[in-house]
Design a protein around this motif. Structure first.
Motif, PDB file in Angstrom:
ATOM      1  N   SER A 536       0.683  -1.493  -0.307  1.00 10.84           N
ATOM      2  CA  SER A 536      -0.294  -0.170  -0.279  1.00 10.84           C
ATOM      3  C   SER A 536       0.814   1.561  -0.033  1.00 10.84           C
ATOM      4  N   PHE A 612      -6.794   9.961   4.372  1.00 17.19           N
ATOM      5  CA  PHE A 612      -7.510   8.818   3.704  1.00 17.19           C
ATOM      6  C   PHE A 612      -8.801   8.963   3.681  1.00 17.19           C
ATOM      7  N   ASP A 614     -12.039   7.896   1.856  1.00 17.34           N
ATOM      8  CA  ASP A 614     -12.283   7.217   0.661  1.00 17.34           C
ATOM      9  C   ASP A 614     -13.273   8.664  -0.354  1.00 17.34           C
ATOM     10  N   MET A 632      -5.087   5.810  -1.026  1.00 15.61           N
ATOM     11  CA  MET A 632      -4.880   6.028   0.247  1.00 15.61           C
ATOM     12  C   MET A 632      -5.628   5.391   1.424  1.00 15.61           C
ATOM     13  N   ALA A 633      -6.636   5.114   1.613  1.00 16.06           N
ATOM     14  CA  ALA A 633      -7.912   4.429   2.079  1.00 16.06           C
ATOM     15  C   ALA A 633      -7.151   3.251   2.581  1.00 16.06           C
ATOM     16  N   GLN A 636      -4.861   2.688   4.456  1.00 22.17           N
ATOM     17  CA  GLN A 636      -4.717   3.320   5.762  1.00 22.17           C
ATOM     18  C   GLN A 636      -5.066   1.516   7.036  1.00 22.17           C
TER      19      GLN A 636
END
Lengths: 671, 133
Positions: A536, A612, A614, A632-633, A636
């Motif tokens: 990620s 982060f 959505d 970015m989600a 996390q």
């Protein structure tokens, strides 16, 4: 020819001895002719057909014998001609003297004296001519008074004057002839020496040029190659160039280039003639400097000179082959390296293209050719970045064809043109490089060399057992250490692996990355647990390049160096590990983000939550690499899975730092 | 020797190519005094600006670079017109040279080569204008 040999004998005269040859022939003819004529008179007298005084008859007989002897001697010894002719001269004076006394007065016998003087000058020399002249004049004057009917003093004066005149003319003539002859011989010798020197010089120049390994040839405005060229021309061109047209020799199967050559050579020669050598050089510079003939590669240089153009050819076949091999090998290595180090992107690109091929023309029937053009262009860029060998060239060709059709309405015809290429085959051929280097199943397995987890665990157990027991030789220790950690990965390397991706992406976006650094002591981690988190992080780096680091000109405007810096820091704390990823870019537009977050009642949440979340992005437009918030989600989610947390610190204009804190379990400091 | 104060008129139908070449020329120290997008504009701007050098694209819509070169040479035989060509355009460069262009540069060469070629042209045709060529 036979007659000539019979009369003059078989002699060879050196070049330069032409005057001696002339004397020899002249003497032979003179002696033979005089002997023959006198013999006829003698025979006639003996036969009673002529009435000659007995003394004169005897004189004639002696004359014939001596002259015949002289002829035989001269014919066989031309070199002794002057000496041989002395008795001839004397005997003829003797016969003239007899004739003077015993012939009848109306025969003009006195005429014989001056008539024999020229041959004395021409055949014997000046001294003989002078002597004969003096004796003749003296004799005529003295003997005249003893004649029964003497000549009058006027007649004697006339004959003496005539004798002197003939003597003077032939003396001058003979002297001149000799001095001209000498001058000619000398000139000839000088010419021979000069010729020898010139030949030697030419030979030396030819030797230098022949052994220089380069081909030198020269041709005039008619393009026909002249006869002097160095030996290397023959091997380079595959034939003797003399008399051939240079455009046919160099560019036999390229009519356009030949036409170009004819034109530029004509212009260059004209420019040279007009006294503008620089212009001649410009015209010649239009000609191709590298060419191939048969299986030879040549480099050519064209130089305008007086009267034409010279060409210097170098055979660069070996160098070119070597370069080609090195280049191809480098290309293959790059491709293999890309496949190994950027597996994800590499195989994603391959999959995308496979899908593109599978969908085929049908998918593009109702879409604008310009879209198809863009798709091809993107593929071309991607595959050339991964150093594919054949695909980019073919894509480029199709792209070029499409460029002119981009404005056309959608048509299956255009798409049909694109998909008429056997793309799949081309790609498989390129991928064969990877199969060759990394084994047949590398491509199928998407680059991952796998051993199953149970095997890995049993490797670990095996290694740990022997490490504890210490029952294996010492040099096996490092292998055992590696084996005992077979399932663990280096965090440092995992981070460094993103450098290529970051740099490549920066390049695509027209940005620069000056440094990509990882600080801190390495930590070994369990890839099973940390894998999703490490993967990620790609989103974090993508964001740093796309939204963080600014384009070089913008950076320079705000006083930063043109290239951005991405730095990572690994550290251990009492309760776990810390990973920091920073960029020195523009920072996050926190205010803008909070403004948009108001709708979701999130405006007071920590910055990380906003970033982060959505569907939130600080930039309106998205591009394929980042900016959709979705990525970015995922970061996390991964960190939460590990029980860690993220803190984001950002300073507008200064940059952003992501700090990841992870609990200590299954982390272990690398040895 | 720096080509300081050599004034240049850049002619190219592509704005991007115009800007790119102009930027390079300025970087090399030339003074770009004007830009033109086709042959007719080039002839007009040449008359108005009388630059030391003109970089002339070959293929342009309307009046192309070769015709424009001929027009400029008719008006001023000492003008220094330098053709901007790519590989494969040699025959057209020949036409342009016949029309009076002094020399040519190739678009795709490396920066250093371009700098050297331009400097050579300046030395040959602008610093020593007495020399016919």
């Amino acid at each position: 020819m036979v007659l000539s040999k019979l009369v003059f004998g078989n002699h060879h005269f050196e070049p330069g001895d032409e005057y001696i040859r002339f004397q020899h022939r002249f003497a032979c003819v003179l002696l033979l002719f005089s002997t023959t004529v006198t013999s006829i008179f003698v025979i006639a007298a003996l036969a009673g057909a002529a009435d000659l005084h007995p003394y004169y008859l005897w004189g004639g007989e002696i004359y014939c014998v001596v002259f015949l002897g002289c002829y035989v001697a001269v014919r066989s010894h031309p070199a002794h001609l002057p000496r041989i002719m002395v008795p001839g001269m004397l005997v003829s004076f003797f016969l003239e003297a007899i004739a003077f006394f015993y012939n009848t007065a109306d025969e003009l016998r006195i005429l014989w004296f001056p008539l024999s003087i020229p041959s004395a000058y021409l055949l014997i020399g000046s001294w003989a001519g002078n002597l004969l002249t003096a004796i003749s004049i003296g004799f005529v004057i003295v003997a005249n008074s003893y004649l029964p009917v003497p000549y009058s003093p006027t007649a004697i004066t006339t004959i003496v004057t005539a004798t002197l005149y003939i003597a003077a003319v032939f003396r001058a003539f003979a002297d001149r002839s000799v001095s001209f002859h000498v001058a000619m011989v000398e000139a000839r010798e000088t010419a021979v020496i000069a010729h020898r020197h010139a030949e030697q010089a030419l030979k030396e120049v030819a030797m230098l040029l022949d052994n220089s390994g380069q081909g030198f040839l020269f041709f005039g405005p008619d393009l026909v190659v002249h006869g002097r060229y160095s030996r290397a021309c023959v091997s380079a061109l595959g034939r003797e160039p003399e008399g051939h047209s240079v455009d046919a020799l160099l560019f036999e199967n390229a009519p356009d280039t030949r036409a170009l050559m004819r034109r530029s050579i004509a212009s260059a020669c004209a420019a040279w003639e007009a006294g503008t050598p620089i212009r001649a050089e410009v015209y010649l510079s239009l000609l191709p400097r590298s060419l191939s003939i048969g299986d030879h590669y040549l480099s050519a240089q064209y130089i305008a000179v007086d009267g034409g153009v010279m060409v210097v050819l170098s055979d660069v076949t070996e160098r070119k082959r070597l370069n080609d091999t090195v280049e191809r090998e480098r290309h293959r290595m790059e491709m293999v390296l890309a496949a190994v180090t950027d597996q994800d992107d590499f195989f994603a690109a391959v999959d995308d293209f496979r899908r593109f091929i599978a969908d085929g023309a049908a998918a593009w029937g109702d879409r604008a050719p310009s879209e198809l053009y863009r798709a091809i262009h993107t593929f071309k860029g991607t595959f050339s970045q991964f150093s594919f060998e054949r695909l980019p060239a073919q894509l480029h060709e199709v792209e070029t064809q499409l460029r002119d059709l981009a404005e056309m309405p959608p048509s299956t015809q255009v798409a049909g043109m694109v998909f008429s290429v056997d793309w799949l085959n081309l790609m498989e051929a390129d991928l064969a490089v990877i199969t060759q280097a990394l084994g047949a199943d590398f491509v199928e397995r998407r680059g991952v060399v796998t051993i199953d987890p149970e095997q890995a665990i049993s490797f670990e157990r095996f290694a740990n057992r022997h490490l504890r027991a210490g029952d294996l030789p010492n040099d096996e220790q490092p292998v055992l250490m590696d084996l005992s950690r077979i399932r663990q990965a280096s965090l440092r390397h995992a981070l460094l692996d993103y450098e290529r991706m970051a740099r490549r992406m920066a390049e695509r976006l027209g940005k620069e990355i000056d440094r990509f650094e990882v600080f801190g002591t390495d930590i070994r981690i369990d890839p099973d647990r940390f894998g999703p988190f490490l993967r990620s992080l790609g989103h974090v780096f993508r964001n740093a390049v796309d939204h963080g680091i600014e384009a070089a000109d913008i950076r320079e405007d705000v006083g930063k160096p043109p290239g951005g810096v991405i730095s990572c820091c690994i550290g251990r704390t009492a309760d776990g590990i810390v990973v920091e990823i920073s960029d020195d870019g523009a920072g996050i537009d926190e205010a803008g983000l909070r403004l948009r977050a108001r709708d979701m009642a999130l405006e007071n949440a920590p910055l990380a939550d906003l970033v982060f979340h959505d569907g939130l992005s600080s930039r309106k437009e998205a591009n394929p690499w980042s900016g959709r918030g979705v990525g970015m989600a995922a970061v996390q989610a991964a960190i939460q899975e590990l029980g860690g947390n993220i803190i984001i610190a950002t300073t507008p204009g200064q940059g952003t730092t992501f700090t990841f804190r992870l609990p200590a379990e299954s982390c272990q400091v690398a040895a | 020797m720096l080509p300081t104060s050599v004034s240049v008129l850049v002619v190219d139908d592509s704005r991007v190519a115009q800007k790119r070449l102009a930027a390079l020329l300025e970087e090399f120290g030339y003074q770009v005094v004007g830009l033109a997008s086709d042959g007719a504009e080039a002839v007009g701007k040449f008359q108005a600006l009388r630059p030391d050098m003109i970089t002339m694209d070959i293929t342009m819509p309307g009046m192309d670079g070769i015709v424009a070169t001929r027009r400029i040479m008719e008006a001023c035989p000492s003008a220094v017109v330098v053709m901007v060509s790519s590989h494969g355009q040699e025959a057209m460069v020949l036409d342009a040279l016949d029309a009076g262009a002094k020399d040519y540069i190739i678009k795709t060469v490396e920066k250093e080569t371009l700098r050297d070629t331009l400097q050579k042209i300046v030395i040959r045709h602008i610093l020593k204008p007495s020399r016919p060529a």
